[in-house]
Design an enzyme around this catalytic site. Structure first.
Site, mmCIF file in Angstrom:
data_model
loop_
_atom_site.group_PDB
_atom_site.id
_atom_site.type_symbol
_atom_site.label_atom_id
_atom_site.label_comp_id
_atom_site.label_asym_id
_atom_site.label_seq_id
_atom_site.Cartn_x
_atom_site.Cartn_y
_atom_site.Cartn_z
ATOM 1 N N LYS A 1 -12.550 24.576 -51.535
ATOM 2 C CA LYS A 1 -12.992 25.787 -52.008
ATOM 3 C C LYS A 1 -12.955 25.886 -53.564
ATOM 4 O O LYS A 1 -13.881 26.146 -54.389
ATOM 5 C CB LYS A 1 -12.450 27.213 -51.486
ATOM 6 C CG LYS A 1 -12.861 27.136 -49.848
ATOM 7 C CD LYS A 1 -12.217 28.685 -49.381
ATOM 8 C CE LYS A 1 -10.585 28.757 -49.682
ATOM 9 N NZ LYS A 1 -9.808 27.721 -48.777
ATOM 10 N N ARG B 1 -11.246 37.474 -47.034
ATOM 11 C CA ARG B 1 -10.414 36.919 -46.080
ATOM 12 C C ARG B 1 -9.899 37.798 -44.821
ATOM 13 O O ARG B 1 -9.363 37.220 -43.889
ATOM 14 C CB ARG B 1 -8.819 36.384 -46.549
ATOM 15 C CG ARG B 1 -8.889 34.974 -47.150
ATOM 16 C CD ARG B 1 -7.455 35.187 -48.070
ATOM 17 N NE ARG B 1 -7.127 33.767 -47.689
ATOM 18 C CZ ARG B 1 -7.109 32.765 -48.941
ATOM 19 N NH1 ARG B 1 -7.868 33.107 -49.751
ATOM 20 N NH2 ARG B 1 -6.467 31.738 -48.864
ATOM 21 N N ARG C 1 -1.591 17.679 -53.422
ATOM 22 C CA ARG C 1 -2.361 18.577 -54.435
ATOM 23 C C ARG C 1 -1.195 18.752 -55.688
ATOM 24 O O ARG C 1 -0.039 18.932 -55.304
ATOM 25 C CB ARG C 1 -2.755 19.750 -53.937
ATOM 26 C CG ARG C 1 -3.279 20.603 -55.012
ATOM 27 C CD ARG C 1 -4.135 21.930 -54.615
ATOM 28 N NE ARG C 1 -3.367 22.680 -53.902
ATOM 29 C CZ ARG C 1 -3.935 23.831 -52.912
ATOM 30 N NH1 ARG C 1 -5.151 23.932 -53.204
ATOM 31 N NH2 ARG C 1 -3.298 24.586 -52.241
ATOM 32 N N ARG D 1 2.095 23.354 -55.781
ATOM 33 C CA ARG D 1 2.063 24.850 -55.596
ATOM 34 C C ARG D 1 3.318 24.996 -54.634
ATOM 35 O O ARG D 1 3.562 24.184 -53.665
ATOM 36 C CB ARG D 1 0.783 25.248 -54.877
ATOM 37 C CG ARG D 1 0.036 25.772 -55.971
ATOM 38 C CD ARG D 1 -1.463 26.031 -55.341
ATOM 39 N NE ARG D 1 -1.610 27.096 -54.396
ATOM 40 C CZ ARG D 1 -2.622 27.347 -53.788
ATOM 41 N NH1 ARG D 1 -3.943 26.830 -54.170
ATOM 42 N NH2 ARG D 1 -2.772 27.787 -52.547
ATOM 43 N N ARG E 1 -0.459 28.889 -43.054
ATOM 44 C CA ARG E 1 -1.804 29.362 -43.795
ATOM 45 C C ARG E 1 -2.912 29.117 -42.790
ATOM 46 O O ARG E 1 -3.979 29.708 -42.622
ATOM 47 C CB ARG E 1 -2.066 28.800 -45.134
ATOM 48 C CG ARG E 1 -1.298 29.468 -46.151
ATOM 49 C CD ARG E 1 -0.908 28.672 -47.427
ATOM 50 N NE ARG E 1 -1.897 27.891 -48.030
ATOM 51 C CZ ARG E 1 -2.078 26.858 -48.910
ATOM 52 N NH1 ARG E 1 -0.677 26.269 -48.864
ATOM 53 N NH2 ARG E 1 -2.844 26.324 -49.190
HETATM 54 P P1 AP5 Z 1 -8.606 22.831 -53.219
HETATM 55 O O1 AP5 Z 1 -9.942 22.573 -53.959
HETATM 56 O O2 AP5 Z 1 -7.635 23.284 -54.105
HETATM 57 O O3 AP5 Z 1 -8.705 23.652 -51.760
HETATM 58 P P2 AP5 Z 1 -8.836 24.943 -51.712
HETATM 59 O O4 AP5 Z 1 -9.697 25.093 -50.463
HETATM 60 O O5 AP5 Z 1 -9.201 25.815 -52.834
HETATM 61 O O6 AP5 Z 1 -7.348 25.248 -51.000
HETATM 62 P P3 AP5 Z 1 -6.306 26.360 -51.204
HETATM 63 O O7 AP5 Z 1 -4.933 25.937 -50.510
HETATM 64 O O8 AP5 Z 1 -6.362 26.890 -52.544
HETATM 65 O O9 AP5 Z 1 -7.019 27.282 -50.305
HETATM 66 P P4 AP5 Z 1 -6.113 28.604 -49.710
HETATM 67 O O10 AP5 Z 1 -6.948 29.495 -49.218
HETATM 68 O O11 AP5 Z 1 -5.083 28.331 -49.011
HETATM 69 O O12 AP5 Z 1 -5.422 29.295 -51.009
HETATM 70 P P5 AP5 Z 1 -5.510 30.491 -52.285
HETATM 71 O O13 AP5 Z 1 -5.212 29.736 -53.569
HETATM 72 O O14 AP5 Z 1 -6.886 30.917 -51.736
HETATM 73 O O15 AP5 Z 1 -8.290 21.183 -52.757
HETATM 74 C C1 AP5 Z 1 -7.127 20.963 -52.220
HETATM 75 C C2 AP5 Z 1 -6.906 19.585 -52.572
HETATM 76 O O16 AP5 Z 1 -7.835 18.791 -52.208
HETATM 77 C C3 AP5 Z 1 -7.117 19.269 -54.289
HETATM 78 O O17 AP5 Z 1 -5.910 18.309 -54.627
HETATM 79 C C4 AP5 Z 1 -8.023 18.670 -54.481
HETATM 80 O O18 AP5 Z 1 -8.030 17.724 -55.596
HETATM 81 C C5 AP5 Z 1 -8.514 17.733 -53.116
HETATM 82 N N1 AP5 Z 1 -9.924 17.702 -52.654
HETATM 83 C C6 AP5 Z 1 -10.837 18.672 -52.551
HETATM 84 N N2 AP5 Z 1 -11.946 18.328 -52.299
HETATM 85 C C7 AP5 Z 1 -11.769 16.973 -51.765
HETATM 86 C C8 AP5 Z 1 -12.469 16.002 -51.167
HETATM 87 N N3 AP5 Z 1 -13.844 16.535 -50.766
HETATM 88 N N4 AP5 Z 1 -11.969 15.111 -50.948
HETATM 89 C C9 AP5 Z 1 -10.570 14.616 -51.303
HETATM 90 N N5 AP5 Z 1 -9.816 15.659 -51.894
HETATM 91 C C10 AP5 Z 1 -10.299 16.583 -51.911
HETATM 92 O O19 AP5 Z 1 -4.524 31.442 -51.553
HETATM 93 C C11 AP5 Z 1 -3.204 31.259 -51.652
HETATM 94 C C12 AP5 Z 1 -2.355 32.314 -50.939
HETATM 95 O O20 AP5 Z 1 -2.694 33.591 -51.927
HETATM 96 C C13 AP5 Z 1 -3.051 32.735 -49.562
HETATM 97 O O21 AP5 Z 1 -2.323 32.029 -48.933
HETATM 98 C C14 AP5 Z 1 -2.579 34.387 -49.496
HETATM 99 O O22 AP5 Z 1 -1.127 34.447 -49.619
HETATM 100 C C15 AP5 Z 1 -2.783 34.840 -50.929
HETATM 101 N N6 AP5 Z 1 -4.380 35.262 -51.240
HETATM 102 C C16 AP5 Z 1 -5.233 34.617 -52.091
HETATM 103 N N7 AP5 Z 1 -6.317 35.310 -51.536
HETATM 104 C C17 AP5 Z 1 -6.097 36.343 -50.709
HETATM 105 C C18 AP5 Z 1 -6.816 37.228 -50.010
HETATM 106 N N8 AP5 Z 1 -8.380 37.454 -50.107
HETATM 107 N N9 AP5 Z 1 -6.199 38.105 -49.276
HETATM 108 C C19 AP5 Z 1 -4.917 38.173 -49.027
HETATM 109 N N10 AP5 Z 1 -4.071 37.154 -49.578
HETATM 110 C C20 AP5 Z 1 -4.682 36.231 -50.318
#
Ligand code: AP5
Length: 210
Positions: free
Chosen positions: A14, A89, A124, A157, A168
């Site tokens: 994402k 979410r 990552r 991270r 997660r």
């Molecule tokens: P990346 O693009 O970083 O993946 P992502 O889907 O964004 O993964 P996240 O781990 O950031 O999602 P998440 O939802 O768990 O975390 P968030 O930060 O939102 O890609 C991942 C890796 O893969 C990278 O190294 C990239 O280079 C690689 N990659 C990407 N695409 C690729 C491909 N096609 N092929 C190969 N490699 C690839 O949230 C973190 C925490 O914040 C949550 O756990 C929660 O505690 C809190 N939080 C955030 N939002 C909320 C909310 N709305 N409500 C409550 N808590 C929240």
């Protein structure tokens, strides 16, 4: 469409896709994960409340996240449209979003196998200053430990441990899958195969939103 929402499991890409969309479609990217990480780094009251939930792989309470999103959407810089990564979410967050801003919207669900997503997360790297996303195996920074964009420190991270990643995924299945189904029933949801190289996935997404 004014609002594009990206859905997908942790590691589905994402953030990576959001950055590319922001660049090419001139939409403002809003990532609640980035907003919360920045609050933790700045040691604000919101950051102190969010920290333990994030590190354990749980969700930050709705009330806090909804308020942060309400503030972000009120800033007045979103007339050209915006892409949301990581919000909503929960069903409560989805309902709050339509009350805060009833913008025309599309949603894209990036589908990826759990094993592939976990492998991506465990390799990552992220810039601790600007949030740029790297990967030890597929997209390392040009200079070890230094961000190509802002020269900030590139680190793992704290929630990219195997234990927090598994948690997660559990939370995603329980709390966020119903939100994706809700957007499906609203007839604004497209699904995209998130497997394979990032450039290929991006081409698929572009085909859906261009
Ligand atoms: P990346 O693009 O970083 O993946 P992502 O889907 O964004 O993964 P996240 O781990 O950031 O999602 P998440 O939802 O768990 O975390 P968030 O930060 O939102 O890609 C991942 C890796 O893969 C990278 O190294 C990239 O280079 C690689 N990659 C990407 N695409 C690729 C491909 N096609 N092929 C190969 N490699 C690839 O949230 C973190 C925490 O914040 C949550 O756990 C929660 O505690 C809190 N939080 C955030 N939002 C909320 C909310 N709305 N409500 C409550 N808590 C929240």
């Amino acid at each position: 469409m004014k609002r594009l929402i990206l859905f997908g499991a942790p590691g589905s890409g994402k953030g990576t896709m959001g950055d590319l969309i922001q660049r090419d479609f001139h939409l403002v990217k809003i990532s609640t994960g980035d907003i919360l990480r920045s609050a933790i780094q700045q040691d604000t009251a919101e950051g102190r409340r969010a920290r333990a939930f994030m590190e354990s792989g749980g969700l930050v309470p709705d009330k806090l996240v909804i308020e942060l999103v309400r503030l972000r959407l009120s800033r007045g810089d979103l007339n050209g449209g915006y892409v949301m990564d990581g919000y909503p979410r929960t069903l409560a967050q989805a309902q709050a979003l339509s009350l805060i801003a009833s913008d025309s919207e599309k949603a894209v669900f990036i589908e990826v196998m759990e094993a592939e997503a976990v492998a991506r997360l465990l390799s990552r790297l992220t810039c601790s200053d600007c949030g740029a996303i790297y990967n030890q195996l597929t997209k390392p920074p040009q200079k070890d430990g230094i961000c190509d964009i802002c020269r900030g420190r590139v680190v793992r991270r704290t929630d990219d441990t195997e234990e927090a990643v598994r948690q997660r995924f559990r939370v995603y299945a329980e709390r966020t899958m119903p939100v994706i189904e809700y957007y499906g029933r609203k007839n604004v949801l497209a699904r995209v195969d998130g497997g394979g190289a990032a450039a290929q996935v991006y081409l698929r997404i572009k085909g859906l939103i261009a």
